[in-house]
Design a protein around this motif. Structure first.
Motif: not given
Length: 398
Positions: A283-291, A302-309
């Motif tokens: 709900g914030i950004s698609n930019d990993v740096r911002i997250l 979001a980042l945890d899910h990204f790594v998990y998948r």
């Protein structure tokens, strides 16, 4: 005699381009450029072959509302006096990245009216990308109708997959119509497969998983330098989560959106391509740096899910390969995201992967902590060089 080739890689909000000159059998980079932030905060940055800045200019938002408008700016610069002096002569041919080649294109193709029509007919399979890829092709046809142009397909590198890997569990008639797993980012994977023979020859012919992690993300299983499977499939929506795309989801969700949310095909398409992935989940950004900089719990999720998948799919591709000899990170996040690389390797440690923290922070090529066992590598991709190489090959063939 020296020949000069231009490679154009048009995305949804950016245009990357590089000009190369022949140097014997090799290609020497003369110019590299990027017009990004199209439609928001456009900026044109151009360097010469030695890395010296030629242009670094922020442009007014309204002056670059679309990729088509951006192509006009890039084209004007490339046909100007400065570009001609630096490149060292006229451009002999232009190669373009085209995301979807469908079932017919298994290699790069010289563009004529028939090829252009076939590429255009595939737009519904890559609605986010194909129109942007087509824009510079049309622009250069108008600007220089005599100039040879070549289409280099992201799907072509994967066309050697077995039928077993490419099929869905659906009726055969649909497969015969072209409803099958294609895979994408093939230009990048082809470059990495070739580069491995140079930087890591001991594993280049083995079982390699490449993680192309950018705003668009996928994984590819290589065996002896050839693609045998990939996480993307019929479209560039499938696989692991991306900046604004969800990756693999239950198709029942699409039915749910139709029945319970009264969404039509166009609305669902916008939702899946633009409102999901890291952006949708956080709900914030698609930019990993911002997250990564955010304290918001949804950014962390979001980042945890990204790594998990990603780690889950690495395991699946390792099973397809029967083991793993190397994991290669590439593209924007893969090349610059040290923390995410560390987390992905930690989640894949059961495969024997190890990570040297200092090498990881320093962005070395070999990031492995021990000299034996599967390697963890970081190799910058160069899609434009690959495009120029295919373009030269077709032009030489006549």
């Amino acid at each position: 005699m020296q020949q000069n080739f231009l490679a154009v890689n048009a995305g949804s909000s950016s245009i990357k381009f590089q000009a190369f000159a022949t140097a014997g059998d090799n290609l020497a980079r003369r110019v590299s450029g990027l017009l990004d932030g199209i439609g928001s905060q456009p900026r044109l940055h151009i360097k010469d072959g030695a890395g010296a800045t030629l242009v670094d200019e922020s442009l007014a938002t309204l002056s670059v509302p679309s990729v088509e408008a951006g192509e006009a700016i890039v084209g004007d610069w490339l046909t100007g006096t400065m570009a001609a002096d630096i490149i060292g002569g006229p451009i002999a041919a232009i190669g373009h990245r085209v995301v979807h080649g469908g079932p017919d294109f298994s290699t790069a193709a010289r563009i004529d009216d028939a090829v252009l029509a076939r590429i255009t007919a595939l737009t519904h399979l890559a609605p986010l990308h194909q129109p942007k890829n087509l824009a510079p092709i049309h622009a250069w046809r108008q600007r220089r109708p005599d100039l040879p142009q070549v289409a280099c397909f992201d799907t072509a590198f994967h066309r050697g997959h077995s039928e077993l890997a490419d099929r869905f569990a659906i009726p055969d008639a649909l497969y015969r119509e072209g409803v099958r797993r294609y895979g994408f980012h093939g230009i990048s994977y082809e470059f990495i497969a070739g580069k491995l023979r140079e930087v890591a020859p001991a594993v280049a012919g083995g079982r390699v998983i490449v993680a192309h992690l950018g705003n668009g993300c996928s994984l590819c299983a290589l065996q002896d330098g050839r693609s045998v499977d990939s996480t993307m499939s019929f479209t560039a929506l499938d696989g692991i989560p991306m900046g604004t795309r969800p990756g693999a989801i239950d198709p029942g969700i699409v039915l749910y959106l139709m029945r319970e949310k009264a969404m039509d095909a166009a609305a669902i398409e916008r939702f899946l391509y633009h409102q999901c992935g890291l952006k949708g989940l956080s709900g914030i950004s698609n930019d990993v740096r911002i997250l990564e900089a955010s304290a918001d719990k949804m950014a962390r999720l979001a980042l945890d899910h990204f790594v998990y998948r990603i780690t889950k799919e690495i395991g699946a591709l390792a099973a397809v390969l029967g083991g793993i000899d190397a994991l290669v990170f590439t593209a924007g996040i893969g090349e610059n995201g040290a923390d995410l690389r560390a987390r992905i390797v930690a989640g894949s440690a059961w495969l024997g992967l190890t990570l040297d923290k200092d090498a990881n922070r320093a962005k070395k090529i070999d990031l492995s902590a021990v000299p034996q066992g599967p390697r963890v590598l970081m190799i910058p991709t160069d899609e434009e060089w690959m495009i120029a190489r295919h373009t030269k090959r077709l032009l030489d063939a006549g």
